[in-house]
Write a protein that holds these residues in place. Structure first.
Motif, PDB file in Angstrom:
ATOM      1  N   CYS A 152      65.572   3.302 -48.548  1.00 17.92           N
ATOM      2  CA  CYS A 152      66.778   2.705 -47.842  1.00 17.92           C
ATOM      3  C   CYS A 152      67.681   2.255 -48.682  1.00 17.92           C
ATOM      4  CB  CYS A 152      66.160   1.733 -46.798  1.00 17.92           C
ATOM      5  SG  CYS A 152      67.771   0.895 -45.827  1.00 17.92           S
ATOM      6  N   MET A 169      68.433  -0.023 -39.387  1.00 20.53           N
ATOM      7  CA  MET A 169      66.990  -0.382 -40.129  1.00 20.53           C
ATOM      8  C   MET A 169      66.200  -1.167 -39.317  1.00 20.53           C
ATOM      9  SD  MET A 169      68.830  -2.161 -43.720  1.00 20.53           S
ATOM     10  CE  MET A 169      67.096  -2.745 -44.086  1.00 20.53           C
ATOM     11  N   PHE A 173      62.380   0.435 -39.000  1.00 23.76           N
ATOM     12  CA  PHE A 173      61.353  -0.636 -39.425  1.00 23.76           C
ATOM     13  C   PHE A 173      60.255  -0.490 -38.256  1.00 23.76           C
ATOM     14  CE2 PHE A 173      62.876  -3.710 -43.204  1.00 23.76           C
ATOM     15  CZ  PHE A 173      63.069  -2.459 -43.994  1.00 23.76           C
ATOM     16  N   GLU A 174      60.754  -0.889 -37.139  1.00 23.23           N
ATOM     17  CA  GLU A 174      59.770  -0.634 -35.910  1.00 23.23           C
ATOM     18  C   GLU A 174      59.181   0.606 -35.749  1.00 23.23           C
ATOM     19  OE1 GLU A 174      62.695  -3.474 -33.033  1.00 23.23           O
ATOM     20  OE2 GLU A 174      62.544  -1.378 -32.627  1.00 23.23           O
ATOM     21  N   ALA A 177      56.590   0.922 -39.162  1.00 22.33           N
ATOM     22  CA  ALA A 177      55.350  -0.138 -39.146  1.00 22.33           C
ATOM     23  C   ALA A 177      54.170   0.342 -38.763  1.00 22.33           C
ATOM     24  CB  ALA A 177      55.756  -1.471 -38.413  1.00 22.33           C
ATOM     25  N   ARG A 182      55.161   2.046 -46.697  1.00 15.69           N
ATOM     26  CA  ARG A 182      56.123   1.041 -47.320  1.00 15.69           C
ATOM     27  C   ARG A 182      57.464   1.654 -47.691  1.00 15.69           C
ATOM     28  NH1 ARG A 182      54.848  -3.699 -49.684  1.00 15.69           N
ATOM     29  NH2 ARG A 182      52.445  -3.113 -49.592  1.00 15.69           N
ATOM     30  N   THR A 183      58.448   0.972 -47.377  1.00  9.17           N
ATOM     31  CA  THR A 183      59.788   1.456 -47.670  1.00  9.17           C
ATOM     32  C   THR A 183      60.358   0.515 -48.713  1.00  9.17           C
ATOM     33  OG1 THR A 183      60.193   1.467 -45.196  1.00  9.17           O
ATOM     34  CG2 THR A 183      62.342   1.228 -46.499  1.00  9.17           C
ATOM     35  N   ALA A 227      66.454  -7.762 -45.231  1.00 10.74           N
ATOM     36  CA  ALA A 227      65.321  -6.945 -45.086  1.00 10.74           C
ATOM     37  C   ALA A 227      64.070  -7.569 -44.826  1.00 10.74           C
ATOM     38  CB  ALA A 227      65.197  -6.223 -46.349  1.00 10.74           C
ATOM     39  N   SER A 231      61.482  -7.180 -41.793  1.00  9.78           N
ATOM     40  CA  SER A 231      60.055  -6.951 -42.016  1.00  9.78           C
ATOM     41  C   SER A 231      59.142  -7.922 -41.282  1.00  9.78           C
ATOM     42  CB  SER A 231      59.785  -6.894 -43.571  1.00  9.78           C
ATOM     43  OG  SER A 231      58.429  -6.695 -43.771  1.00  9.78           O
ATOM     44  N   SER A 234      59.038  -6.838 -37.453  1.00  8.92           N
ATOM     45  CA  SER A 234      58.494  -5.522 -37.166  1.00  8.92           C
ATOM     46  C   SER A 234      57.005  -5.399 -37.720  1.00  8.92           C
ATOM     47  CB  SER A 234      59.303  -4.399 -37.629  1.00  8.92           C
ATOM     48  OG  SER A 234      59.419  -4.501 -39.092  1.00  8.92           O
ATOM     49  N   ALA A 236      56.754  -4.098 -40.719  1.00 12.54           N
ATOM     50  CA  ALA A 236      56.975  -2.971 -41.930  1.00 12.54           C
ATOM     51  C   ALA A 236      56.733  -3.430 -43.334  1.00 12.54           C
ATOM     52  CB  ALA A 236      58.396  -2.422 -41.582  1.00 12.54           C
ATOM     53  N   ILE A 238      57.611  -3.685 -47.268  1.00  9.92           N
ATOM     54  CA  ILE A 238      58.757  -3.214 -47.658  1.00  9.92           C
ATOM     55  C   ILE A 238      58.332  -3.546 -49.354  1.00  9.92           C
ATOM     56  CG2 ILE A 238      60.297  -3.612 -46.016  1.00  9.92           C
ATOM     57  CD1 ILE A 238      61.023  -6.388 -47.067  1.00  9.92           C
TER      58      ILE A 238
END
Length: 481
Positions: A152, A169, A173-174, A177, A182-183, A227, A231, A234, A236, A238
């Motif tokens: 991203c 974003m 992420f939702e 997740a 991994r983002t 971010a 995270s 959500s 997710a 990162i």
């Protein structure tokens, strides 16, 4: 695992290094895997025995941040030249970024890039999928297509891909997740940088330090904190790319303390250089985010030591020499090659006492392998692991020469002329030499494999699943039940 009757290769006489200790041992390799580690007299017969006396055996470096420019900008770099550089630098796995042309934003682009990699790579690889404003609906399909994770761009850089809104974003992420992937984040706030850039350019601030003025550390601090909040909401995972300032360490440490699954990297240029070097290097040093003050470099070293920063990467970003040299800093391309020089620079720092050799293994191999679900196949020299090994001579001294880099079209480096002690002299990927006696093994081209085959990410801690945008849309009148 039973000891085989005969194996492909036994490496003897060297010192094996893990993230916790060093020990003298031999290593037996068969069919690309390590099948035995121990005293030499316990090793099976081998087709080849290789004497590593005086050398240290390290798990090959895993660089989670490279730009190989192919497709679309292959006049700068290709999968062949970029992975050749990696092999020469002791790096055995690379993750390639999506800001190519076209960007790696849909399954067709992923398939094309993977085909190019399979045909040309000297080392193992993964490819990132793009997380952008206009492809949120493609994220699950990108996972199915085989991406190692997502990238991203919260701030602009080469390729000028638009930064997604915070709303996009969060939805991304939702959706990511539950996948567990991994983002990786280019964590700079686009709107702040655009505002400052326009004002500075209008004021005719064209000097090299104007680049730093356009991207003060607050742009990174704000982006990292934002971010981390998304995270945390959500669940997710990162990863913060190219951490350049000490100020970023606080929001990262706070996020980790709150239980956010956040990892972070820095790069050799942020450790080695500071703003004093701009007068000497000029536009060559231009990179996003910029090299900052000496106190930032000191803070980043401390961050590596205390674990706030998890790993070392390179942001290998090649450009033609003529694209780098410009008296107007805004007209010089950002970035430079790094994958071939990272290990020597960091081993030199080991010799200088700035970190231990075990620390280097932790940040160059173990941490990235764990963060991307590649451990225990990667990141260790042990039975059952891929035989990805860098054999290094800690006493060997060399001078970095940009004219000898294997990024053949982008031979320009701020590290040119720097004397280093500690050099990878042999590199094995999957049990086969890709670099031997400081020479590339040309026949190894195309032997690199997609590490997606071994990726095993644990289930993510998905949060607020009942309040995602998808869940709220499902409650709309007329939504399918």
């Amino acid at each position: 695992m039973n000891k085989p009757q005969s194996v492909d290769l036994v490496i003897h006489g060297g010192t094996i290094v893990s993230d916790t200790h060093q020990f003298a041992a031999s290593v037996a390799i068969d069919n690309g895997l390590i099948v035995a580690v121990g005293a030499d007299h316990t090793m099976p017969a081998a087709t080849e025995r290789f004497d590593a006396s005086g050398l240290h055996l390290l798990p090959g470096a895993i660089d989670v941040h490279v730009h190989f420019r192919d497709p679309g900008y292959d006049y700068k770099e290709t999968w062949e030249s970029g992975t050749a550089a990696a092999a020469m630098g002791g790096t055995t796995t690379v993750f390639e970024m999506p800001n190519t042309h076209p960007p790696t934003a849909d399954p067709a682009a992923v398939a094309d890039k993977l085909e190019r990699a399979h045909s040309n790579a000297y080392v193992d690889f993964g490819v990132y999928g793009l997380l952008a404003e206009n492809n949120v609906d493609q994220l699950e399909a990108l996972a199915e297509a085989g991406v190692i994770g997502y990238k991203c761009f919260m701030g602009n850089t080469f390729g000028n891909l638009p930064s997604p809104s915070t709303g996009a974003m969060l939805e991304a992420f939702e959706r990511i997740a539950p996948l567990g992937l991994r983002t990786s984040l280019h964590a700079e706030t686009a709107s702040i940088m655009a505002w400052r850039y326009e004002r500075l350019k209008a004021a005719q601030r064209n000097d090299a330090l104007a680049h730093v003025a356009a991207r003060p550390s607050v742009v990174a601090v704000e982006a990292v904190a934002r971010a981390a909040i998304l995270s945390e909401w959500s669940g997710a995972r990162i990863h913060v790319l190219h951490v350049s300032s000490g100020a970023e360490l606080r929001p990262m440490a706070e996020a980790k303390a709150r239980g956010v699954d956040i990892t972070a990297e820095t790069c050799p240029h942020y450790l080695r250089f500071n703003t004093d070097d701009y007068a000497r290097l000029g536009s060559v040093i231009r990179v996003n985010p910029p090299v900052r003050e000496a106190h930032d470099s000191d803070a980043l070293w401390r961050g590596l030591a205390d674990g706030t920063l998890d790993m070392i990467a390179t942001d290998h970003a090649p450009h033609l020499p003529e694209e780098k040299h410009n008296d107007v800093i805004w007209d010089a391309d950002c970035g430079f090659p790094g994958v071939e020089t990272q290990m020597s620079l960091m081993l030199d720092s080991v010799n200088a006492g700035q970190l231990s050799l075990c620390d280097y293994v932790r940040i160059s191999s173990v941490a990235p392998a764990r963060a991307w679900g590649l451990h225990p196949a990667k990141g260790r020299i042990g039975v059952g692991a891929d035989a990805d090994i860098a054999l290094v001579d800690m006493a060997r001294a060399e001078t970095i020469d940009q004219n000898m880099l294997h990024s053949v079209n982008a031979r320009i480096s701020p590290f040119h002329g720097m004397r280093v002690t500690g050099v990878p002299v042999h590199t094995l990927v999957g049990g086969r030499f890709v670099m031997r006696d400081r020479r590339l093994v040309a026949e190894a081209r195309g032997q690199g494999r997609n590490v997606k085959r071994i990726q095993n990410m644990p289930a993510a801690d998905v949060r607020n699943a009942d309040r995602t945008l998808a869940a709220e849309l499902a409650r709309a009148p007329g939504a399918a039940s």
